[in-house]
Motif scaffolding. Structure first.
Motif, PDB file in Angstrom:
ATOM      1  N   ARG A  18       0.886  -1.173   0.000  1.00 39.59           N
ATOM      2  CA  ARG A  18       0.000   0.000   0.000  1.00 39.59           C
ATOM      3  C   ARG A  18       0.919   1.217   0.000  1.00 39.59           C
ATOM      4  O   ARG A  18       1.815   1.305   0.849  1.00 39.59           O
ATOM      5  CB  ARG A  18      -0.878   0.002   1.244  1.00 39.59           C
ATOM      6  CG  ARG A  18      -1.830   1.168   1.349  1.00 39.59           C
ATOM      7  CD  ARG A  18      -2.615   1.085   2.657  1.00 39.59           C
ATOM      8  NE  ARG A  18      -3.548   2.179   2.841  1.00 39.59           N
ATOM      9  CZ  ARG A  18      -4.798   2.181   2.406  1.00 39.59           C
ATOM     10  NH1 ARG A  18      -5.273   1.139   1.725  1.00 39.59           N
ATOM     11  NH2 ARG A  18      -5.595   3.212   2.626  1.00 39.59           N
ATOM     12  N   VAL A  19       0.737   2.107  -0.965  1.00 38.12           N
ATOM     13  CA  VAL A  19       1.614   3.271  -1.061  1.00 38.12           C
ATOM     14  C   VAL A  19       0.774   4.537  -1.067  1.00 38.12           C
ATOM     15  O   VAL A  19      -0.338   4.571  -1.581  1.00 38.12           O
ATOM     16  CB  VAL A  19       2.536   3.207  -2.301  1.00 38.12           C
ATOM     17  CG1 VAL A  19       3.373   1.959  -2.283  1.00 38.12           C
ATOM     18  CG2 VAL A  19       1.761   3.320  -3.581  1.00 38.12           C
ATOM     19  N   THR A  20       1.351   5.584  -0.484  1.00 40.31           N
ATOM     20  CA  THR A  20       0.687   6.880  -0.427  1.00 40.31           C
ATOM     21  C   THR A  20       1.664   7.966  -0.847  1.00 40.31           C
ATOM     22  O   THR A  20       2.807   8.001  -0.372  1.00 40.31           O
ATOM     23  CB  THR A  20       0.149   7.172   0.981  1.00 40.31           C
ATOM     24  OG1 THR A  20      -0.849   6.184   1.307  1.00 40.31           O
ATOM     25  CG2 THR A  20      -0.492   8.554   1.041  1.00 40.31           C
ATOM     26  N   ILE A  21       1.199   8.835  -1.734  1.00 45.17           N
ATOM     27  CA  ILE A  21       1.966   9.990  -2.203  1.00 45.17           C
ATOM     28  C   ILE A  21       1.249  11.234  -1.701  1.00 45.17           C
ATOM     29  O   ILE A  21       0.018  11.328  -1.740  1.00 45.17           O
ATOM     30  CB  ILE A  21       2.028  10.001  -3.743  1.00 45.17           C
ATOM     31  CG1 ILE A  21       2.752   8.744  -4.250  1.00 45.17           C
ATOM     32  CG2 ILE A  21       2.720  11.259  -4.248  1.00 45.17           C
ATOM     33  CD1 ILE A  21       2.600   8.517  -5.752  1.00 45.17           C
ATOM     34  N   THR A  22       2.041  12.193  -1.245  1.00 36.78           N
ATOM     35  CA  THR A  22       1.502  13.438  -0.700  1.00 36.78           C
ATOM     36  C   THR A  22       1.753  14.585  -1.664  1.00 36.78           C
ATOM     37  O   THR A  22       2.829  14.688  -2.261  1.00 36.78           O
ATOM     38  CB  THR A  22       2.144  13.756   0.651  1.00 36.78           C
ATOM     39  OG1 THR A  22       1.912  12.666   1.554  1.00 36.78           O
ATOM     40  CG2 THR A  22       1.559  15.027   1.248  1.00 36.78           C
TER      41      THR A  22
END
Lengths: 109, 122
Positions: A18-22
């Protein structure tokens, strides 16, 4: 002029992660934020608009959240086809302008 | 099918002029803003400007104002990006794009051209 920043600039991850970019805007942009995916040698592809609305035909692995100045793109379970560069882009109406973030490259760990 | 078809790759010398094109089909050309986006080799996307062919209302990014000219010819459903004097730093891929989902408005780009590579070298 509104400035956009993204973090991280590069993200190394594995299939299934699971990846998150801000993405952050230098001033509030309400929900006028879009996300794109770009693969080498190809035109960008719209994934999400108005911060959280999934573009037609885009897999539900992608989701967008946020409003105001802070936004997030999440890939729920990274697939081989998701290794690419991701850009955020803001829209303002007065004056009518668009601005892209610097991009986040998602590569294989 | 909605399509944007851009003109072919160009190789130019510094100081030369250039006009590249983007032809729209499959939609009412005058009802949708068309934007231009630059991507220098190995770099990110930069919004250059937009034009509304319905009335040729044109808006530029401050970074590109005075450096390029965006225009259109609605009679042939074509938008243009033009330089009067190219520099080596103009070497880049240039994309045109529209927002087909929202006539008369633009908050993002959902249809893109294939890109035009411009190389400026002596």
């Amino acid at each position: 002029e509104i400035q956009m920043t993204q973090s991280p600039s590069t993200l190394s991850a594995s299939v299934g992660d699971r990846v998150t970019i801000t993405c952050r805007a230098s001033q509030t942009i309400s929900s006028w934020l879009a996300w794109y995916q770009q693969k080498p040698g190809k035109a960008p592809k719209l994934l999400i608009y108005k911060a959280s609305t999934l573009e037609g035909g885009v897999t539900s692995r992608f989701s967008g959240t946020g409003s105001g100045t802070e936004f997030f793109l999440t890939i729920s379970s990274l697939q081989p086809d998701d290794f690419a560069t991701y850009y955020c882009q803001q829209y303002s109406n007065n004056p009518r302008r668009l601005t892209f973030g610097p991009g986040t490259k998602v590569d294989i760990k | 099918e909605v399509q944007l078809v851009q003109s072919g790759a160009e190789v130019k010398k510094p100081g030369e002029s250039l006009k590249i094109s983007c032809k729209g089909s499959g939609y009412t050309f005058t009802n949708y803003w068309i934007g231009w986006v630059r991507q220098m080799p190995g770099k990110g996307l930069e919004w250059m400007g937009i034009i509304y062919p319905g009335d040729s209302d044109t808006r530029y990014s401050p970074s590109f104002e005075g450096q390029v000219t965006i225009s259109d010819d609605r009679s042939i459903s074509t938008a243009y990006l033009q330089w009067s004097s190219l520099k080596a730093s103009d070497t880049a891929m240039y994309y045109c794009a529209i927002r087909i989902a929202t006539p008369g408005r633009i908050d993002a780009f959902d249809i893109w051209g294939q890109g035009t590579m411009v190389t400026v070298s002596s």
